[in-house]
Design a protein around this motif. Structure first.
Motif, short mmCIF file in Angstrom:
data_model
loop_
_atom_site.label_atom_id
_atom_site.label_comp_id
_atom_site.label_asym_id
_atom_site.label_seq_id
_atom_site.Cartn_x
_atom_site.Cartn_y
_atom_site.Cartn_z
N ASP A 151 48.14 39.90 33.99
CA ASP A 151 48.76 38.93 34.90
C ASP A 151 49.04 37.61 34.18
O ASP A 151 50.09 36.99 34.37
CB ASP A 151 47.84 38.67 36.10
CG ASP A 151 47.82 39.84 37.07
OD1 ASP A 151 48.72 40.70 36.97
OD2 ASP A 151 46.90 39.92 37.90
N LEU B 51 47.38 32.71 40.16
CA LEU B 51 46.56 33.86 39.77
C LEU B 51 45.15 33.73 40.32
O LEU B 51 44.55 32.65 40.26
CB LEU B 51 46.50 33.98 38.25
CG LEU B 51 47.84 33.97 37.50
CD1 LEU B 51 47.59 34.06 35.99
CD2 LEU B 51 48.73 35.11 37.96
N VAL C 76 40.63 36.11 36.14
CA VAL C 76 42.01 36.26 35.71
C VAL C 76 42.21 37.54 34.92
O VAL C 76 41.48 37.81 33.97
CB VAL C 76 42.46 35.06 34.86
CG1 VAL C 76 43.91 35.20 34.45
CG2 VAL C 76 42.25 33.77 35.63
#
Length: 267
Positions: free
Chosen positions: A110, A102, A106
């Motif tokens: 996700d 990722l 962040v």
């Protein structure tokens, strides 16, 4: 399950620690460190089910930690984070068995998907269902793109909206966005919410954001400006004004007051 968060930035560690409701994935204990050397020693205990780590850190990288896991035959599953988008890093991470890669900053959704994948992988490895797996499956089936349930009651809609708000306090949370979640016209959703709860939807969002910020002031060392952004306010002074209207004191005074209360309790 047991989660280890590793990043050489203290802010990133604090942010990740409070990013999700980790308990919904069956994570009941979280340890953090900003020192990758310490992380390697912690991993040797073989008590961690999942590690979320930056891929690039001084001296010992996230890749080094993953290789250490392989050499020791440890059970820990790894999710990588990086501020870099070079394909070779992602390629090596996946080749070594990382579950996901990722990019920073962040995204909450996700990370949610990455954790669902981690829980599923652990369940398959152990040939038994893990806490949180059923929740992930339910969440996947209840994406906003699915067809609405015509038999949902007003209470069900309110519950769904509140759950969504609590998981996205840092987002815009416009009426249009919320209406899309439950497939209702924004104006109708606003009226329905007021009818079911007796309060305006905007009032609930305000209270939820400020209660979350108060919690973060107590349990973290995050700067007030960072907390303001995490709960959806881009202008710190406006956040401070709203916080004072609800709690009667500024966020700084609130944190100091809680620290003093904790000291008195301990003594």
């Amino acid at each position: 399950m047991h989660l280890l968060i590793v990043d050489d930035g203290q802010y990133v560690v604090e942010y990740l620690k409070h990013l999700l409701n980790w308990a919904k994935f069956g994570v009941h204990r979280i340890e953090t460190t900003t020192n990758p050397t310490e992380a390697r020693m912690l991993l040797d205990s073989d008590r961690f089910d999942i590690m979320i780590t930056d891929i690039r850190m001084p001296e010992i990288s996230g890749i080094d930690l993953l290789e250490h896991i392989h050499k020791r035959g440890l059970k820990t599953k790894v999710i990588f984070l990086s501020g870099y988008s070079q394909f070779d890093y992602a390629q090596k991470a996946i080749r070594l068995g990382a579950l996901d890669y990722l990019l920073k900053p962040v995204d909450k959704d996700d990370m949610d998907k990455a954790m669902c994948q981690a829980v599923k992988s652990i369940g398959e490895k152990r040939s038994e269902p893990q806490d949180g797996f059923a929740r992930c499956e339910t969440d996947n089936m209840a994406r906003p793109s699915d067809q609405p349930d015509r038999h949902c009651s007003g209470a069900d809609i309110v519950r769904a909206i509140r759950d969504y708000i609590l998981g996205h306090l840092g987002d815009g949370l416009s009426l249009e966005e919320l209406g899309g979640i439950v497939h209702l016209h924004p104006v109708y959703l606003s009226k329905l919410y007021k009818q079911e709860t007796g309060e305006n939807l905007s009032s609930y969002i305000l209270r939820a954001r400020l209660e979350k910020s108060a919690h973060l002031l107590e349990v973290s060392h995050l700067h007030v400006m960072d907390i303001a952004r995490m709960v959806g306010y881009r202008k710190p002074q406006y956040f401070i004004k709203l916080f004072k209207e609800l709690y009667g004191i500024t966020p700084y005074q609130y944190r100091r007051q809680r620290i003093e209360q904790a000291i008195r309790t301990d003594s």
